[in-house]
Design a protein around this motif. Structure first.
Motif, PDB file in Angstrom:
ATOM      1  N   VAL A   1       0.839  -1.200   0.000  1.00 17.18           N
ATOM      2  CA  VAL A   1       0.000   0.000   0.000  1.00 17.18           C
ATOM      3  C   VAL A   1       0.874   1.250   0.000  1.00 17.18           C
TER       4      VAL A   1
ATOM      5  N   HIS B   1      -4.247  -1.107  -3.419  1.00 16.54           N
ATOM      6  CA  HIS B   1      -5.186  -0.102  -2.915  1.00 16.54           C
ATOM      7  C   HIS B   1      -5.775  -0.567  -1.589  1.00 16.54           C
TER       8      HIS B   1
ATOM      9  N   GLN C   1      -6.428   8.164  -0.964  1.00 18.07           N
ATOM     10  CA  GLN C   1      -5.680   7.480  -2.012  1.00 18.07           C
ATOM     11  C   GLN C   1      -6.123   7.874  -3.413  1.00 18.07           C
TER      12      GLN C   1
ATOM     13  N   PRO D   1      -5.950   8.771  -7.018  1.00 12.66           N
ATOM     14  CA  PRO D   1      -4.824   8.450  -7.910  1.00 12.66           C
ATOM     15  C   PRO D   1      -3.967   9.656  -8.284  1.00 12.66           C
TER      16      PRO D   1
ATOM     17  N   ARG E   1      -1.831  10.453  -5.331  1.00 17.31           N
ATOM     18  CA  ARG E   1      -0.799   9.443  -5.105  1.00 17.31           C
ATOM     19  C   ARG E   1       0.381   9.692  -6.040  1.00 17.31           C
TER      20      ARG E   1
END
Length: 216
Positions: free
Chosen positions: A165, A171, A193, A195, A198
């Motif tokens: 993770v 995920h 989280q 995308p 991230r």
């Protein structure tokens, strides 16, 4: 607007966004709370009101944000916050046992962090998130210790899963993120989280300073 009538007056709710959208909170007299966003909030809320009526359930309170350019981002934050407060969650966006006023205050704070539609985009902002790995290491918690803390909350997870993770290879679902952040005494807001974020954080960790959003 908060008048608790059987037919709540929604005439003051905006009809359509010129861009971006609106985040809303709905409280029904059954005690169920709904979090959502829409570019046409009045028609969307009326739809929820219409579909609840045959079950003898009425809309009792409504909160609608100002028009913002990132309604989906704020909605995700509110879903995390509501999930942490709820006694029970149905279909991800419907919550039981959430204090409407507390969540509305959280919503006001979140909306204040994003740009209104008519404001210029900000270039190179520092996001509210930091990388999971860097945060954990900064407070001196090993992966094994983190796994043990999460396990004590009734969720079994391995060292390898946590490592994956942190590296972006896996995920984490909402339940794991809730347990993870509780174990590190932080809030899910700081480890969303999404995308795009991230990727942004990975670049930041490598020493770059990328731009996000609509910045040129």
């Amino acid at each position: 607007m908060t008048a608790p009538s059987r037919e709540l007056d929604l005439s003051g709710v905006p009809t359509r966004a010129t861009g971006g959208g609106y985040v809303y909170l709905l409280l029904f007299d059954s005690g169920v709370l709904k979090v959502g966003w829409s570019s046409s909030p009045q028609s969307r809320i009326k739809s929820h009101q219409f579909h609840a009526a045959p079950f003898g359930v009425a809309l009792s309170r409504v909160w609608v944000s100002s028009q913002i350019e990132s309604p989906a981002m704020v909605e995700r934050e509110l879903l995390c916050a509501a999930s942490a407060m709820a006694q029970r969650t149905t279909a991800r966006e419907w919550f039981h046992g959430v204090d409407f006023d507390v969540l509305a205050r959280e919503a006001v704070a979140l909306v204040g962090r994003v740009s209104p539609l008519d404001a210029p985009s900000h270039v190179d902002p520092m996001p509210p998130q930091v990388s999971l790995r860097h945060f954990r290491e900064a407070i001196g918690v090993s992966l094994d210790e983190l796994a043990s803390r999460i396990d004590s909350q009734g969720l079994r997870v391995t060292h390898q899963v946590l490592s994956d993770v942190e590296a972006g290879r896996r995920h984490a679902d909402d339940r794991l993120i809730q347990a993870w952040t509780k174990s590190l005494n932080t809030h899910p807001h700081h480890v969303r989280q999404d995308p795009e974020l991230r990727a942004w954080v990975r670049s930041w960790d490598k020493g770059a300073k990328p731009k996000i959003g609509n910045a040129a």
